[in-house]
Design a protein around this motif. Structure first.
Motif, PDB file in Angstrom:
ATOM      1  N   ALA A 194       0.798  -1.661  -0.104  1.00 36.98           N
ATOM      2  CA  ALA A 194      -0.065   0.246   0.348  1.00 36.98           C
ATOM      3  C   ALA A 194       0.757   1.093   0.003  1.00 36.98           C
ATOM      4  O   ALA A 194       0.118   2.459  -0.867  1.00 36.98           O
ATOM      5  N   SER A 195       1.564   1.433   0.587  1.00 40.95           N
ATOM      6  CA  SER A 195       2.524   3.192   0.501  1.00 40.95           C
ATOM      7  C   SER A 195       3.534   2.060  -0.848  1.00 40.95           C
ATOM      8  O   SER A 195       3.894   3.876  -0.776  1.00 40.95           O
ATOM      9  N   VAL A 196       4.154   1.363  -1.006  1.00 42.58           N
ATOM     10  CA  VAL A 196       4.443   1.000  -2.416  1.00 42.58           C
ATOM     11  C   VAL A 196       3.905   2.148  -3.624  1.00 42.58           C
ATOM     12  O   VAL A 196       4.273   3.197  -4.259  1.00 42.58           O
ATOM     13  N   ASN A 197       2.300   2.107  -3.795  1.00 38.19           N
ATOM     14  CA  ASN A 197       1.571   2.506  -4.297  1.00 38.19           C
ATOM     15  C   ASN A 197       1.360   4.324  -3.918  1.00 38.19           C
ATOM     16  O   ASN A 197       1.311   4.696  -4.590  1.00 38.19           O
ATOM     17  N   GLN A 198       1.390   4.623  -2.725  1.00 39.70           N
ATOM     18  CA  GLN A 198       1.276   6.110  -2.111  1.00 39.70           C
ATOM     19  C   GLN A 198       2.407   7.272  -2.888  1.00 39.70           C
ATOM     20  O   GLN A 198       1.886   7.463  -3.768  1.00 39.70           O
ATOM     21  N   ARG A 199       3.782   6.007  -2.427  1.00 36.18           N
ATOM     22  CA  ARG A 199       4.678   7.045  -3.072  1.00 36.18           C
ATOM     23  C   ARG A 199       4.345   6.692  -4.404  1.00 36.18           C
ATOM     24  O   ARG A 199       5.168   7.618  -5.309  1.00 36.18           O
ATOM     25  N   ARG A 200       4.309   6.033  -5.718  1.00 32.30           N
ATOM     26  CA  ARG A 200       4.211   5.733  -6.874  1.00 32.30           C
ATOM     27  C   ARG A 200       3.738   6.661  -7.313  1.00 32.30           C
ATOM     28  O   ARG A 200       3.627   8.084  -7.948  1.00 32.30           O
ATOM     29  N   GLY A 201       2.373   6.994  -6.323  1.00 29.42           N
ATOM     30  CA  GLY A 201       0.644   8.082  -6.523  1.00 29.42           C
ATOM     31  C   GLY A 201       2.330  10.000  -6.555  1.00 29.42           C
ATOM     32  O   GLY A 201       0.953  10.501  -6.576  1.00 29.42           O
ATOM     33  N   ARG A 202       2.625  10.076  -6.143  1.00 27.66           N
ATOM     34  CA  ARG A 202       3.475  11.227  -5.826  1.00 27.66           C
ATOM     35  C   ARG A 202       4.004  11.455  -6.842  1.00 27.66           C
ATOM     36  O   ARG A 202       4.725  12.777  -7.522  1.00 27.66           O
ATOM     37  N   ALA A 203       3.938  10.935  -7.695  1.00 27.95           N
ATOM     38  CA  ALA A 203       5.057  11.293  -8.759  1.00 27.95           C
ATOM     39  C   ALA A 203       4.101  11.503 -10.394  1.00 27.95           C
ATOM     40  O   ALA A 203       2.613  11.000 -10.740  1.00 27.95           O
ATOM     41  N   GLY A 204       3.769  13.217 -10.534  1.00 24.61           N
ATOM     42  CA  GLY A 204       2.898  13.444 -11.654  1.00 24.61           C
ATOM     43  C   GLY A 204       1.536  13.857 -10.876  1.00 24.61           C
ATOM     44  O   GLY A 204       0.928  13.315 -11.636  1.00 24.61           O
ATOM     45  N   ARG A 205       1.012  14.059  -9.707  1.00 18.48           N
ATOM     46  CA  ARG A 205       0.339  14.571  -8.939  1.00 18.48           C
ATOM     47  C   ARG A 205      -0.721  15.252 -10.455  1.00 18.48           C
ATOM     48  O   ARG A 205      -1.804  15.718 -10.036  1.00 18.48           O
TER      49      ARG A 205
END
Length: 608
Positions: A194-205
């Motif tokens: 879940a944290s991996v997905n959160q961190r990936r979501g920071r790219a290109g917000r």
């Protein structure tokens, strides 16, 4: 939603069924950012990729962040992309942030395209000065790349608009609590999926972006799906106390917790209940005591609420109110964004502590200094002393909230200075304040011997580097130290934080539940013709025993009973004020330090 039984239901299907066109459009635009990690492993890789991955993993320690790899990746991004596209790097903690920052500075002139002035580095960390962190949200001048080094604080609720690239180390610091030993452990662990997905979501917000995960697909597949619940990682004292107030009288607290979907370990519940019993909040049958019922009225941990009640009884409310507010929130002293300033920041904290041998004194003096400053000068005061202005503002609000609770419960007449003056007659007497701290922090006590701290389960305890006492190891004035928290970083030694040296008399009078036993000692040097001077032992717990004459320990036991009596009297009648007549008596007790002893004797020998 009751028609959807498939747990793997996609957001797209749900939006289609409910004809949510705007949601569908949003999901399609951000499809790349919401995709899960691929489920393949090394078996599905081509042989060359597999060989290179195996070769790399054989040369590094996976349990450590490869800072050189991150540096190489930063360089590659910097020379091959628009400098207006910012980079966010997720790292476990402060040490890794500082080391990577130094690595970039050292190597910048050795790499083509990575010159001084072509980039600017910011840091995000919960303990770094706020002003330095705010700058990370501002766009730099055109042509300068912004690089943000952050802990998992940037995973959620933080959006930096110009972040296009994310570098994920896959690691984070996670705090856990060992109920058996009372030790908090700060572990460097692999994050959850879940944290991996959160961190990936920071790219290109706000625009298309890229995320580089610096771990293999095999590693990803071995990660847990979600972070472990906080209830299995923290002390349960407050939860146990509130549970007792709502469950059936004949139901055990442990039985209640075992009904939770993800229950904490039974030993954690058992130790928390035992701590509440020693504290006096629960009786031997797990029923709420008078103290426990009052502690339910505070929005803080039980041991902090107990300190407020003791502070009212012994008339040192102001410093204890400040310390309780700080301990319920966070440490106001901040880490400098530049590691070169760490010594200067530590010096500021030592200056506040002076010669008190107490981190708690540093907290109290720092808050007093902030409060005494003009509002227009408070920001500069904090910057000059490496303090958090926002933390002190919150501490001030918590103080007011706790005062309102004390007023509502009847312990304080009113919150005006005139109403508080009577409860602060001992606030400048640090010996009395330390006595209340002992009552609050017990059993967080260590003995001091040969410049090493020890307790019932560890003979090699150190003082954390953040403490002002690390500079005074060779000047230890007493045999005892109290502390806020004992931590262990990785597999290293145990260390104590938030420390204060206290006298033997403070331990004897204010430490938790104890019994007094006397025994004749057969050693000739302890034998005397006067029975009043035969050997006696005061046993506070399984490992703290104090030796003295029968008369000395008889007096101490009597004083202990007086303390309990005054506290109980105040609990039964919070708004009742005691007779102001003081009877002063002096005793000759050669083995005990007089600081707390004399003050307590003067204060409460009159019981009536």
């Amino acid at each position: 939603m009751s028609n959807y039984k498939d747990l793997e239901l996609s957001a797209n299907t749900w939006a289609l069924d409910y004809q949510l066109d705007k949601v569908l459009q949003f999901l399609r635009e951000h499809k790349d950012n919401t995709m899960p990690m691929p489920a393949d492993n090394t078996e599905s890789m081509d042989s060359e990729k597999c060989r290179r991955l195996t070769s790399y993993l054989s040369t590094v320690d996976e349990e450590r962040v490869d800072l050189m790899l991150i540096w190489r990746l930063l360089h590659r991004i910097h020379v091959n992309s628009d400098p207006d596209q910012a980079v966010l790097v997720f790292l476990p903690g402060y040490d890794d942030i500082v080391r990577l920052k130094d690595l970039v500075r050292i190597n910048r002139d050795q790499e083509v395209g990575f010159k001084h002035g072509s980039f600017i580095i910011f840091t995000l960390h919960s303990n770094i000065q706020t002003e330095d962190q705010r700058a990370a949200f501002e766009k730099p001048r055109r042509g300068v790349r912004k690089i943000v080094l952050s802990t998992n604080i940037a995973e959620t609720s933080v959006t930096i608009e110009d972040i296009v690239y994310v570098i994920d180390s896959g690691r984070a610091k996670e705090k856990s609590f060992n109920s058996l030993t009372g030790v908090s452990q700060l572990k460097n662990v692999w994050i959850s999926k879940a944290s991996v997905n959160q961190r990936r979501g920071r790219a290109g917000r706000c625009r298309a972006g890229n995320c580089y995960h610096l771990f293999s697909t095999q590693r990803y597949e071995s990660m847990i799906k979600f972070p472990s619940p906080e209830i299995v990682r923290t002390s349960l004292q407050q939860l146990c106390l509130h549970a007792r107030s709502i469950i059936k009288p004949d139901m055990k607290i442990e039985a209640f917790f075992m009904q939770i979907l993800e229950p904490p370990p039974p030993i954690a519940v058992k130790m928390s209940v035992e701590s509440l019993t020693v504290m006096g909040a629960l009786d031997e049958n797990e029923r709420l005591t008078k103290l426990g019922k009052h502690l339910l009225g505070f929005p803080i941990e039980p041991f902090l609420g107990k300190a407020l009640i003791y502070a009212v009884v012994f008339k040192c409310l102001d410093p204890i109110l400040t310390l309780v507010s700080i301990l319920s929130h966070r440490d106001p002293f901040e880490l400098p964004s530049d590691a070169a300033d760490k010594k200067k920041a530590k010096g500021c904290k030592i200056q506040f502590a002076r010669d008190s041998f107490s981190d708690h004194m540093a907290y109290v003096k720092a808050f007093k200094g902030w409060k005494a400053s003009r509002k227009s000068e408070r920001k500069k005061f904090c910057q000059d002393n490496y303090l958090s202005a926002t933390t002190f503002e919150m501490v001030s609000r918590i103080r007011e909230q706790l005062l309102r609770h004390l007023c509502a419960m009847g312990f304080v007449k009113n919150r005006e200075p005139s109403g508080l003056s009577e409860l602060n007659t001992n606030s400048e007497n640090w010996a009395m304040v330390k006595g209340v701290l002992v009552a609050m922090l017990y059993p967080n006590i260590c003995g001091v011997g040969d410049k090493v701290l020890h307790n019932s389960f560890n003979n090699q305890i150190g003082i954390h580097l953040s403490s002002t006492l690390t500079e005074k190891k060779n000047q230890i004035p007493t045999d005892w130290i109290i502390f806020d928290e004992m931590i262990q970083q990785g597999s290293g030694n145990h260390q104590v934080k938030g420390c204060t040296f206290v006298s033997t008399s403070a331990i004897a009078l204010f430490a938790g539940r104890f019994t007094g036993t006397t025994s004749e000692n057969t050693a000739k040097e302890d034998v005397t013709s006067n029975p009043e001077h035969s050997s006696s032992t005061l046993k506070i717990n399984q490992w703290i025993s104090l030796d003295g004459t029968k008369e000395t320990l008889r007096i101490l036991m009597s004083l202990r009973q007086k303390i309990n009596y005054l506290v109980l009297k105040r609990l039964n009648s919070p708004s009742g004020y005691f007779n102001k007549v003081l009877i002063v008596r002096h005793f000759s007790i050669p083995i005990f330090n007089f600081d707390v002893f004399e003050v307590v004797t003067k204060f409460y020998l009159h019981s009536g």
